[in-house]
Scaffold this motif. Structure first.
Motif, short mmCIF file in Angstrom:
data_model
loop_
_atom_site.label_atom_id
_atom_site.label_comp_id
_atom_site.label_asym_id
_atom_site.label_seq_id
_atom_site.Cartn_x
_atom_site.Cartn_y
_atom_site.Cartn_z
N SER A 147 -49.36 -15.84 20.94
CA SER A 147 -49.34 -15.05 22.16
C SER A 147 -48.71 -15.86 23.29
O SER A 147 -48.60 -17.09 23.20
CB SER A 147 -50.74 -14.58 22.55
N LEU A 148 -48.29 -15.17 24.34
CA LEU A 148 -47.62 -15.80 25.46
C LEU A 148 -48.21 -15.26 26.77
O LEU A 148 -48.50 -14.07 26.89
CB LEU A 148 -46.12 -15.48 25.48
N GLU A 149 -48.37 -16.14 27.74
CA GLU A 149 -48.72 -15.74 29.10
C GLU A 149 -47.45 -15.81 29.93
O GLU A 149 -46.77 -16.83 29.97
CB GLU A 149 -49.78 -16.68 29.68
N THR A 160 -47.71 -10.50 22.89
CA THR A 160 -47.52 -11.12 21.59
C THR A 160 -46.03 -11.06 21.24
O THR A 160 -45.27 -10.29 21.86
CB THR A 160 -48.31 -10.38 20.50
N PRO A 161 -45.58 -11.83 20.27
CA PRO A 161 -44.16 -11.74 19.87
C PRO A 161 -43.73 -10.32 19.49
O PRO A 161 -42.58 -9.94 19.73
CB PRO A 161 -44.09 -12.69 18.67
N GLY A 167 -34.88 -12.59 18.97
CA GLY A 167 -33.96 -12.81 17.86
C GLY A 167 -33.29 -14.15 18.01
O GLY A 167 -33.82 -15.06 18.65
N TYR A 168 -32.10 -14.29 17.43
CA TYR A 168 -31.38 -15.56 17.46
C TYR A 168 -31.05 -15.96 18.89
O TYR A 168 -30.29 -15.29 19.59
CB TYR A 168 -30.10 -15.43 16.63
N ARG A 169 -31.66 -17.01 19.35
CA ARG A 169 -31.48 -17.59 20.68
C ARG A 169 -31.75 -16.59 21.80
O ARG A 169 -31.16 -16.66 22.87
CB ARG A 169 -30.07 -18.18 20.84
N LYS A 170 -32.69 -15.69 21.58
CA LYS A 170 -33.13 -14.79 22.65
C LYS A 170 -34.59 -14.44 22.42
O LYS A 170 -35.07 -14.38 21.28
CB LYS A 170 -32.28 -13.53 22.72
N SER A 171 -35.30 -14.21 23.53
CA SER A 171 -36.74 -13.95 23.45
C SER A 171 -37.12 -12.54 23.89
O SER A 171 -38.23 -12.09 23.60
CB SER A 171 -37.49 -14.96 24.33
N GLY A 172 -36.23 -11.88 24.62
CA GLY A 172 -36.60 -10.60 25.20
C GLY A 172 -37.39 -10.75 26.49
O GLY A 172 -37.87 -9.76 27.05
N ARG A 185 -49.57 -20.10 16.38
CA ARG A 185 -50.15 -19.76 15.08
C ARG A 185 -49.55 -20.73 14.06
O ARG A 185 -48.36 -20.69 13.78
CB ARG A 185 -49.81 -18.32 14.70
N LEU A 186 -50.37 -21.61 13.50
CA LEU A 186 -49.89 -22.69 12.65
C LEU A 186 -50.55 -22.63 11.28
O LEU A 186 -51.55 -21.94 11.08
CB LEU A 186 -50.18 -24.04 13.32
#
Length: 287
Positions: A147-149, A160-161, A167-172, A185-186
């Motif tokens: 998850s991301l803040e 969440t993702p 995608g490739y070199r982009k996060s949205g 998450r590991l």
């Protein structure tokens, strides 16, 4: 007892000191230590500066204030969150967006936690690496995100993702949005196995230059190596001022000492004019 955050620091500084390329003019730099200071910093036009890799900043600097994350945004909680973890997944506590990625990757290896081995050697901060989904052919940041803040001038949200078109070199993630913290998450492994995978990924980077550089200049077009296309065009060693296309890897531009952003931009345009395939920049350009 909870300690108060250090005071907000506002200074006019040369941005070249914060980039791996070592170029960039001045700007007003806001170093923030908690959410309250960050909210105040975001009340006027701003940019966010992490580890300074993958970035070419104008010789004139930028007019916006530049935000740097410190304090609670550089803290790492790598303990297992039992409420979110499962038998097969190890979910961490919150890791600050201002935490250095190389140190995080090394600590995960020491603990035998697997998931970010493919990002070994990337000189970024966690938030910036997530924002561009940094990685190598052996893995990228979104491989290990739970998850991301994310902070905006309108407030803070947790996603969440799956909520992002990454995608490739982009996060949205939008340009006005700041990755303040993440959970990972590991997988549980051993220090020896994680280190072996890191070593394998790092060996593949041996041909990359060790001089001042922002990293790869262009994205690989359609699965073809951009470096191979530039090399085949005979551009290794092409130089303008003190910026040069690396002799070791043609998709890297290096600072020989005292290079200017204008030199780098001129090289990028020359490459695009010579190579017969449209090339999309991997660098972020300011402004």
């Amino acid at each position: 007892m909870t300690l108060s955050a250090p005071p907000l620091k506002v200074e006019r500084l040369a941005l070249s000191r914060f980039t791996t390329l070592g170029v960039g003019g001045e700007a007003e730099v806001w170093t923030v230590h908690d959410h309250a200071q960050l909210a105040a910093a975001m009340q006027a036009p701003y940019r966010v500066l992490g580890g300074g890799s993958n970035l070419v900043i104008s010789d004139d600097g930028v007019p916006e204030r530049v935000i740097r994350l410190a304090g609670e945004f550089a803290v790492r909680d790598l303990e297992r969150d039992a409420s979110l973890s499962s038998e097969r997944e190890y979910v961490t506590g919150w890791i600050g967006g201002g935490a250095p990625l190389p140190g995080l990757v090394r600590e995960l290896a020491r603990r035998g936690l697997s998931g970010l081995e493919g990002t070994v050697g990337i000189p970024a901060q966690v938030g910036g690496a997530v924002w561009m989904n940094a990685g190598t052919r052996y893995g990228e940041m979104f491989d290990a995100l739970y998850s991301l803040e994310i902070a905006t001038p309108g407030g803070v949200r947790v996603v969440t993702p799956n909520d992002l078109e990454h995608g490739y070199r982009k996060s949205g993630i939008g340009r006005d949005e700041i990755v303040t913290r993440v959970r990972l998450r590991l997988g549980s492994s051993t220090p020896e196995e994680v280190t072996a995978r890191m070593t394998f990924a790092d060996e593949a980077r041996k041909g990359q230059p060790k001089m001042k550089t922002p990293g790869c200049a262009f994205k690989n077009p359609g699965g073809v190596s951009a470096g191979k296309l530039i090399d085949e065009a005979g551009l290794k060693g092409y130089r303008i001022g003190n910026a040069m296309i690396s002799l070791e890897h043609a998709n890297f531009i290096v600072n020989l000492g005292g290079a200017r952003a204008a030199d780098v931009l001129a090289i990028l345009e020359h490459v695009r004019s010579i190579v017969g395939v449209p090339l999309e920049l991997e660098y972020e350009l300011w402004p």
